[in-house]
Motif scaffolding. Structure first.
Motif, PDB file in Angstrom:
ATOM      1  N   LEU A   1      -8.009  -1.503  -4.643  1.00  0.00           N
ATOM      2  CA  LEU A   1      -7.330  -1.277  -3.368  1.00  0.00           C
ATOM      3  C   LEU A   1      -5.880  -1.758  -3.376  1.00  0.00           C
ATOM      4  O   LEU A   1      -5.060  -1.297  -2.593  1.00  0.00           O
ATOM      5  CB  LEU A   1      -8.104  -1.944  -2.230  1.00  0.00           C
ATOM      6  CG  LEU A   1      -9.446  -1.277  -1.891  1.00  0.00           C
ATOM      7  CD1 LEU A   1     -10.217  -2.121  -0.881  1.00  0.00           C
ATOM      8  CD2 LEU A   1      -9.242   0.146  -1.387  1.00  0.00           C
ATOM      9  N   GLN A   2      -5.558  -2.693  -4.256  1.00  0.00           N
ATOM     10  CA  GLN A   2      -4.188  -3.197  -4.357  1.00  0.00           C
ATOM     11  C   GLN A   2      -3.305  -2.332  -5.247  1.00  0.00           C
ATOM     12  O   GLN A   2      -2.090  -2.542  -5.293  1.00  0.00           O
ATOM     13  CB  GLN A   2      -4.187  -4.641  -4.879  1.00  0.00           C
ATOM     14  CG  GLN A   2      -4.723  -5.618  -3.869  1.00  0.00           C
ATOM     15  CD  GLN A   2      -4.736  -7.045  -4.403  1.00  0.00           C
ATOM     16  OE1 GLN A   2      -4.389  -7.305  -5.534  1.00  0.00           O
ATOM     17  NE2 GLN A   2      -5.163  -7.973  -3.556  1.00  0.00           N
ATOM     18  N   LEU A   3      -3.911  -1.373  -5.951  1.00  0.00           N
ATOM     19  CA  LEU A   3      -3.099  -0.504  -6.798  1.00  0.00           C
ATOM     20  C   LEU A   3      -2.083   0.248  -5.954  1.00  0.00           C
ATOM     21  O   LEU A   3      -2.389   0.738  -4.878  1.00  0.00           O
ATOM     22  CB  LEU A   3      -3.993   0.517  -7.526  1.00  0.00           C
ATOM     23  CG  LEU A   3      -4.796  -0.015  -8.703  1.00  0.00           C
ATOM     24  CD1 LEU A   3      -5.720   1.098  -9.220  1.00  0.00           C
ATOM     25  CD2 LEU A   3      -3.887  -0.483  -9.817  1.00  0.00           C
ATOM     26  N   ASN A   4      -0.897   0.313  -6.454  1.00  0.00           N
ATOM     27  CA  ASN A   4       0.168   1.001  -5.730  1.00  0.00           C
ATOM     28  C   ASN A   4       0.992   1.777  -6.752  1.00  0.00           C
ATOM     29  O   ASN A   4       1.804   1.202  -7.486  1.00  0.00           O
ATOM     30  CB  ASN A   4       1.027  -0.025  -4.978  1.00  0.00           C
ATOM     31  CG  ASN A   4       1.989   0.667  -4.033  1.00  0.00           C
ATOM     32  OD1 ASN A   4       1.937   1.881  -3.846  1.00  0.00           O
ATOM     33  ND2 ASN A   4       2.856  -0.118  -3.425  1.00  0.00           N
ATOM     34  N   TYR A   5       0.790   3.065  -6.825  1.00  0.00           N
ATOM     35  CA  TYR A   5       1.518   3.900  -7.790  1.00  0.00           C
ATOM     36  C   TYR A   5       2.745   4.511  -7.158  1.00  0.00           C
ATOM     37  O   TYR A   5       2.818   4.838  -6.041  1.00  0.00           O
ATOM     38  CB  TYR A   5       0.605   5.008  -8.332  1.00  0.00           C
ATOM     39  CG  TYR A   5      -0.555   4.491  -9.130  1.00  0.00           C
ATOM     40  CD1 TYR A   5      -0.366   3.967 -10.399  1.00  0.00           C
ATOM     41  CD2 TYR A   5      -1.849   4.540  -8.627  1.00  0.00           C
ATOM     42  CE1 TYR A   5      -1.447   3.512 -11.157  1.00  0.00           C
ATOM     43  CE2 TYR A   5      -2.925   4.089  -9.374  1.00  0.00           C
ATOM     44  CZ  TYR A   5      -2.713   3.578 -10.618  1.00  0.00           C
ATOM     45  OH  TYR A   5      -3.777   3.142 -11.361  1.00  0.00           O
TER      46      TYR A   5
END
Length: 188
Positions: A184-188
């Motif tokens: 959920l913290q992934l930010n592309y």
């Protein structure tokens, strides 16, 4: 074999407790003792009235590993437990089946683990919970002990009979929680 999860939300636990209590004091106490003790279902089903009558603790030898386990009867269920066993005999199973066993023709035997599974799943479905099984109560106990105090990992490893912390963390669902949070913290 399906991998079951702990119940992670205290509101869901409370809702299930109330749901079960309204339907069956036996099922409510089965669930409560399960989530407050960390016992396996086979050990819950082997409990007899004499083991709880007039006591504040339960002392049991676990069936699977023959380890002695001694734990407090949670104060929040003590009054209901005393009322439940009031008219039972000391040698009665704490969670008796209402049916006569087909093969053995015995009565007053404990409920079957399949009955426990159905009871837990029926309650879980009322609240939209999935991946619930007989180990859910044990996993819920471990999950909340760990969440309340991470120092309990060694105690949980001992209680579950695990030799590696990663096994215990995976068993109680913490590894999945950590993976979900990381994704959920992934930010592309």
């Amino acid at each position: 074999m399906n991998f079951v999860q702990p119940i992670r939300d205290p509101n869901d636990i409370e809702a299930i407790k109330q749901y079960l209590k309204l339907r069956s004091l036996r099922n409510y106490l089965f669930f409560c003792i399960g989530i407050y003790s960390g016992l396996r279902v086979s050990d819950l089903l082997s409990l007899k009235v004499w083991m709880v009558r007039g006591k504040t603790r339960i002392d049991i030898v676990e069936k699977k590993n023959k380890n002695r386990k001694n734990f407090v009867i949670h104060p929040s269920i003590k009054e209901d437990l005393d009322r439940y066993i009031k008219n039972m005999k000391d040698d009665d199973y704490l969670f008796p089946s209402r049916q006569i066993k087909m093969k053995s023709k015995l009565s007053k035997q404990p409920i079957d683990r399949s009955t426990a599974y159905r009871m837990l799943n029926d309650a879980a479905q009322q609240f939209g919970l999935q991946e619930i099984g007989t180990h859910t109560m044990r996993k819920t106990w471990g999950y909340f002990l760990y969440r309340q105090n991470h120092l309990n990992l060694a105690l949980l490893m001992e209680a579950f009979g695990h030799s590696d912390p990663t096994i215990t963390l995976r068993y109680i669902g913490i590894t999945q929680d950590m993976m979900d949070a990381a994704i959920l913290q992934l930010n592309y």
